[in-house]
Design an enzyme around this catalytic site. Structure first.
Site, short mmCIF file in Angstrom:
data_model
loop_
_atom_site.label_atom_id
_atom_site.label_comp_id
_atom_site.label_asym_id
_atom_site.label_seq_id
_atom_site.Cartn_x
_atom_site.Cartn_y
_atom_site.Cartn_z
N SER A 146 0.83 -1.20 0.00
CA SER A 146 0.00 0.00 0.00
C SER A 146 0.86 1.25 0.00
CB SER A 146 -0.91 0.01 1.23
OG SER A 146 -1.77 -1.11 1.25
N LEU A 173 -9.99 4.09 8.79
CA LEU A 173 -10.13 4.70 7.47
C LEU A 173 -11.34 5.63 7.40
CD1 LEU A 173 -9.15 1.73 5.16
CD2 LEU A 173 -7.81 3.77 5.71
N SER A 233 -31.34 24.57 19.34
CA SER A 233 -31.73 23.62 20.38
C SER A 233 -30.62 23.44 21.42
CB SER A 233 -32.08 22.26 19.77
OG SER A 233 -33.26 22.32 19.01
N GLU A 247 -22.28 14.61 11.71
CA GLU A 247 -21.61 14.58 13.01
C GLU A 247 -20.18 14.07 12.94
OE1 GLU A 247 -25.94 14.71 13.61
OE2 GLU A 247 -24.67 13.31 12.48
N PHE A 272 -27.01 12.01 18.95
CA PHE A 272 -26.38 12.01 17.63
C PHE A 272 -24.86 11.93 17.71
CE2 PHE A 272 -30.23 14.82 16.43
CZ PHE A 272 -31.06 13.71 16.49
N HIS A 291 -30.42 17.46 25.16
CA HIS A 291 -31.60 16.60 25.02
C HIS A 291 -31.33 15.19 25.57
CE1 HIS A 291 -32.68 20.02 22.65
NE2 HIS A 291 -33.89 19.53 22.39
N ASP A 337 -40.54 13.95 21.76
CA ASP A 337 -39.77 13.61 20.57
C ASP A 337 -39.52 12.11 20.44
OD1 ASP A 337 -39.60 16.08 19.44
OD2 ASP A 337 -37.62 16.55 20.21
N ARG A 350 -33.06 19.41 28.16
CA ARG A 350 -33.98 20.21 27.36
C ARG A 350 -34.86 21.09 28.24
NH1 ARG A 350 -38.57 17.81 23.18
NH2 ARG A 350 -39.09 19.78 22.19
#
Length: 610
Positions: free
Chosen positions: A32, A117, A334, A355, A380, A404, A412, A462
């Site tokens: 490589s 990677l 938020s 993200e 997230f 949150h 939610d 929240r």
């Protein structure tokens, strides 16, 4: 020596040293490395501007090996420029060597660790953003990518953001050697397919023969002349170039060559070529003026969400420190980082719903000495776990905020509820994990995060919570706050975040029944306030933890870890979320999860009775 003769000799030396290093280490990825040797030889001899004798020079170009497994090539380059000697080159992969299996910042001038990677190019975006938006310096960021990692979604997050941001100081070089670890890559040698994809993301795509030195030179010259977009050189190469036994042969990935001496001979023998890399023109990075100010304060009894306190504290911190920068994943209204964006727009980076790219960009920014705060919903951030893990390997200093948190967000539903985040961040090497229960705690901890090494995480809520902590109180990483205690407490309740209020209410009910509960607000989960917990365990008959998080890996486990060496510790019971939540009112969801005041009272009664 004619120019191309020198470059050919340099490329062959890079191949030879890749073979030798992998043979000495007994493992590695020489094939490589060999495919990209011509590309790196021309880059070193004419285009890279990097003062290897002064790797901290702020005007230096940056070279990121996104295909980190090609580390033999990277280290061979360091030898060619005089940054390491031959003895150190041959220490490759040995215990204690700076030349690890995949590059890390232990060997300057390596900005970040690579090897997982798909991460080098996103980090390169962060470095390029630093150059354009913050440092105001003309350095270029070069990123060597492998064609296998072009299947990673994070690569295309990077292509998309760099194209949108017009990062003309960023050049990617894709080593299209066709062969992955087990088979041909998705596109093989379809260079036109790569060109079409890259151009669709707004890049200047330059296809080349990756073994034609004149073609490579022309491509690099064209790349540095592009002034309105990032550039990418798409180089068709052969894996294992120069050695017939491995060139373009499947099944040779990640292995030393079987006949290294023969390979060295076939490559022309050991070369003694050194290259004088261009040094950059001197430059001083821009610094932002500070306007002063003070951290926000709230009076006891006020009700404010800790996410609001985060945004206000961060904004004031930006006025006090010109090195603080903020990134958000398009939820700033938020997380409340929008307050910082309004006050300090030149130091705010909108990263959109990407993200992985967001965290990687922050890693790039901190590599240039900036102090990044990253915010999105806590749920997230789990998408970027590998980037956070690799940031720790990079010895990066990052501050992350997950808003949150838990079932208390309400309607939610579970897709938005951070319930794994504490466990995830506790498992990161050297991390700090914080979960304040009120606004004054949040402000104090956010300010301290700016000074912390490693990965730090603050979890915000929240909904509004009452301010219980005086702004004068000593809130610190590693601390806790005792809300109720006496000399004859029956049990200890340990809570954090939203459950502190539930524990407080439960303690009042229990007190009316003649059961005295010591309540500890454990706002610092890692490091945890072990002395306070050990004292409480010794002075009460049971410990009850309660948290708005899954049962595994959160506050309860942190408390158990703190008490693990207490031979006579009392029983410890954990209250946490154990069933998949649904939509509903916050109070309904806390009750359904058995982490509200009523559940705490019932569990406390059982513990005391037992």
């Amino acid at each position: 020596m004619p120019h191309n003769d020198f470059r050919h000799s340099l490329a062959q030396q890079l191949r030879v040293d890749s073979v030798r290093a992998s043979d000495a280490g007994g493992s590695g990825h020489p094939t490589s490395s060999m495919s990209a040797a011509d590309l790196m030889a021309v880059l070193l001899d004419g285009y890279l501007k990097l003062d290897y004798a002064h790797p901290d020079n702020p005007a230096n170009d940056h070279l990121v090996f996104s295909k980190g497994h090609a580390s033999p090539l990277y280290y061979a380059m360091l030898k060619a420029v005089g940054a390491v000697g031959d003895d150190e080159l041959l220490s490759f992969r040995s215990f204690g060597s700076r030349l690890e299996g995949h590059p890390t910042p232990r060997i300057p001038p390596t900005d970040v660790a690579t090897g997982s990677l798909g991460q080098g190019l996103p980090v390169g975006v962060g470095l390029a953003l630093a150059g354009k938006r913050l440092d105001g310096l003309p350095y270029r960021v070069w990123v060597l990518c492998g064609d296998s990692e072009m299947a990673e979604g994070s690569i295309w997050e990077a292509f998309q953001h760099a194209g949108w941001a017009g990062l003309d100081n960023l050049t990617a070089i894709i080593d299209v050697n066709r062969l992955g670890q087990t088979r041909e890559t998705m596109l093989g040698w379809d260079v036109d397919g790569y060109v079409a994809r890259c151009e669709a993301f707004g890049w200047k795509a330059i296809p080349v023969d990756g073994h034609d030195l004149d073609d490579i030179d022309a491509a690099l010259s064209q790349a540095v002349s592009v002034t309105d977009r990032p550039s990418v050189i798409i180089a068709r190469t052969c894996k294992g170039r120069g050695v017939a036994a491995v060139e373009n042969q499947p099944g040779k990935h990640g292995k030393p060559l079987e006949d290294p001496a023969g390979a060295v001979s076939e490559l022309g023998g050991n070369h003694s070529v050194s290259v004088q890399v261009k040094t950059p023109a001197p430059g001083t990075p821009r610094r932002f003026a500070t306007v002063g100010g003070s951290l926000p304060r709230w009076e006891i009894g006020e009700e404010i969400a800790t996410r609001q306190a985060y945004g206000e504290a961060l904004t004031e911190l930006g006025g006090l420190r010109g090195d603080v920068v903020v990134l958000d994943g398009e939820v700033s209204n938020s997380t409340m980082s929008a307050l910082f964006a309004k006050a300090h727009p030149e130091r705010y980076f909108e990263m959109f719903i990407a993200e992985q790219q967001m965290v990687a960009a922050a890693v790039g920014l901190q590599a240039r000495g900036w102090v990044p705060f990253v915010s999105t919903f806590g749920a997230f951030l789990t998408r970027a776990h590998d980037f956070i893990r690799m940031a720790a390997v990079s010895r990066a200093d990052l501050r992350l905020c997950g808003s949150h948190a838990g079932v208390s967000i309400g309607e939610d539903g579970p897709s938005q509820m951070a319930l794994e985040d504490v466990s995830m961040f506790r498992s990161i090497h050297g991390s700090t994990v914080l979960h304040p229960s009120d606004a004054n705690q949040t402000a104090a901890l956010v300010a301290e995060m700016a000074t912390l090494p490693g990965i730090s995480y603050v979890r915000t809520l929240r909904g509004r919570t009452p301010v219980r902590t005086s702004p004068e109180e000593n809130i610190r990483v590693g601390g806790s706050r005792v809300l109720f205690n006496s000399d004859d407490d029956d049990l200890t309740i340990v809570a954090c975040g939203i459950t502190v209020g539930e524990a407080e209410k439960a303690a009042e009910v229990l007190d009316a029944e003649g059961v005295r509960a010591r309540v500890i607000d454990c706002y610092s989960i890692k490091p945890i306030d072990r002395p306070t917990l050990v004292d409480a365990a010794a002075q009460t008959r049971a410990v009850l933890t309660v948290e708005d998080h899954w049962l595994e890996g959160g506050l309860g486990d942190a408390v158990l870890d703190a008490l693990a060496e207490c031979a006579d510790r009392p029983p410890v019971r954990k209250l946490a979320v154990t069933e998949m939540p649904v939509s509903g009112k916050p109070g309904e969801l806390l009750h359904a999860a058995h982490i509200d005041a009523e559940a705490i009272v019932e569990a406390a009664r059982q513990l005391v009775k037992a």
